[in-house]
Scaffold this motif. Structure first.
Motif, short mmCIF file in Angstrom:
data_model
loop_
_atom_site.label_atom_id
_atom_site.label_comp_id
_atom_site.label_asym_id
_atom_site.label_seq_id
_atom_site.Cartn_x
_atom_site.Cartn_y
_atom_site.Cartn_z
N GLU A 118 -0.05 -4.00 8.82
CA GLU A 118 -1.36 -3.37 8.74
C GLU A 118 -2.02 -3.69 7.41
O GLU A 118 -1.41 -3.46 6.35
CB GLU A 118 -1.24 -1.86 8.91
N GLN A 131 5.29 -4.49 12.65
CA GLN A 131 3.87 -4.20 12.56
C GLN A 131 3.39 -4.49 11.14
O GLN A 131 4.07 -4.15 10.16
CB GLN A 131 3.60 -2.73 12.89
N THR A 134 4.62 -13.10 11.04
CA THR A 134 3.73 -12.19 11.73
C THR A 134 2.59 -11.82 10.79
O THR A 134 2.84 -11.34 9.67
CB THR A 134 4.47 -10.92 12.18
N SER A 163 6.32 -2.68 8.68
CA SER A 163 7.13 -1.62 9.29
C SER A 163 8.64 -1.85 9.21
O SER A 163 9.41 -1.02 9.67
CB SER A 163 6.74 -1.45 10.76
#
Lengths: 117, 108
Positions: free
Chosen positions: B5, B3, B97, B26
């Motif tokens: 953010e 993840q 990502t 993460s």
């Protein structure tokens, strides 16, 4: 400047038609990537080539999508039987391993915008 | 999957102001890059910075890998700095990502 080149830059197609995008990477780069980006989102990985070998594919790459990189130079991304949900910008990128200081820095092309009507 | 953010999602500045953009991730990463996407969609690589600090003109970046975050500093902002700033990371393999980006608007 011989950066990553993509064409066409814009494509409008009717639902159900096939479209093909081309990517010419930076000449000395042996790694090539395709990403897809929709409005308001970050790019999402589609697939990766090292030379002519397709080494990784995302589950986003449905059976209507096919990518090739013959002879390890340019690449094509074909979408068959396009759907409205395919409308997005398709980004190509390339890289080469340059050592531990610069690492696998990835350089993107300007993208190909697809609109399916 | 990992993840990523980014914060804040939107930022409006007056020309000349400074700003800090943050990226939290993460998992441990072996590649982290900051990109600027201009209004025409072109993604420009700003920094490759999986750890440490780098500076390039008015921009600098710091990644604290052990704490899983990276910061992008923009000083003396200019209207040409407007656009979306993306953080992208890789844990293994080839794929980056991306976060959802920070939309920066610099007003004259």
């Amino acid at each position: 400047d011989t950066g990553v080149s993509q064409n066409p830059r814009h494509k409008i197609t009717k639902r159900g038609q096939n479209v093909t995008f081309r990517c010419d990477p930076i000449s000395e780069h042996n790694r090539l990537y395709w990403y897809r980006q929709t409005l308001g989102q970050g790019p999402e990985f589609l697939t990766y080539f090292q030379n002519e070998a397709q080494l990784e594919k995302s589950r986003l790459l449905s059976d209507r999508f096919s990518a090739e990189r013959p002879k390890g130079s340019f690449s094509t991304l074909e979408i068959q039987r396009t759907e409205q949900g395919d409308s997005a910008m398709y980004l190509c990128a390339s890289s080469t391993r340059q050592g531990r200081f610069s690492g696998n820095t990835i350089y993107f092309g300007e993208g190909s915008w697809l609109t399916v009507v | 999957g990992i993840q990523v953010e980014q914060s804040p999602p939107d930022l409006i500045l007056q020309e000349g102001a400074n700003s800090t953009l943050r990226c939290n991730f993460s998992d441990s990463v072996n590649n982290l890059q900051w990109f600027h996407q201009n209004p025409w969609g072109q993604l420009i690589n700003l920094f490759y910075i999986p750890s440490g600090t780098k500076q390039n003109g008015r921009l600098s970046a710091t990644t604290v890998a052990t704490e899983r975050y990276s910061l992008l500093y923009i000083s003396s902002s200019q209207t040409t700095d407007s656009g979306v700033y993306f953080c992208a990371v890789r844990i293994s393999g080839s794929r980056l990502t991306f976060g959802e980006g920070t939309q920066l608007t610099v007003n004259p």
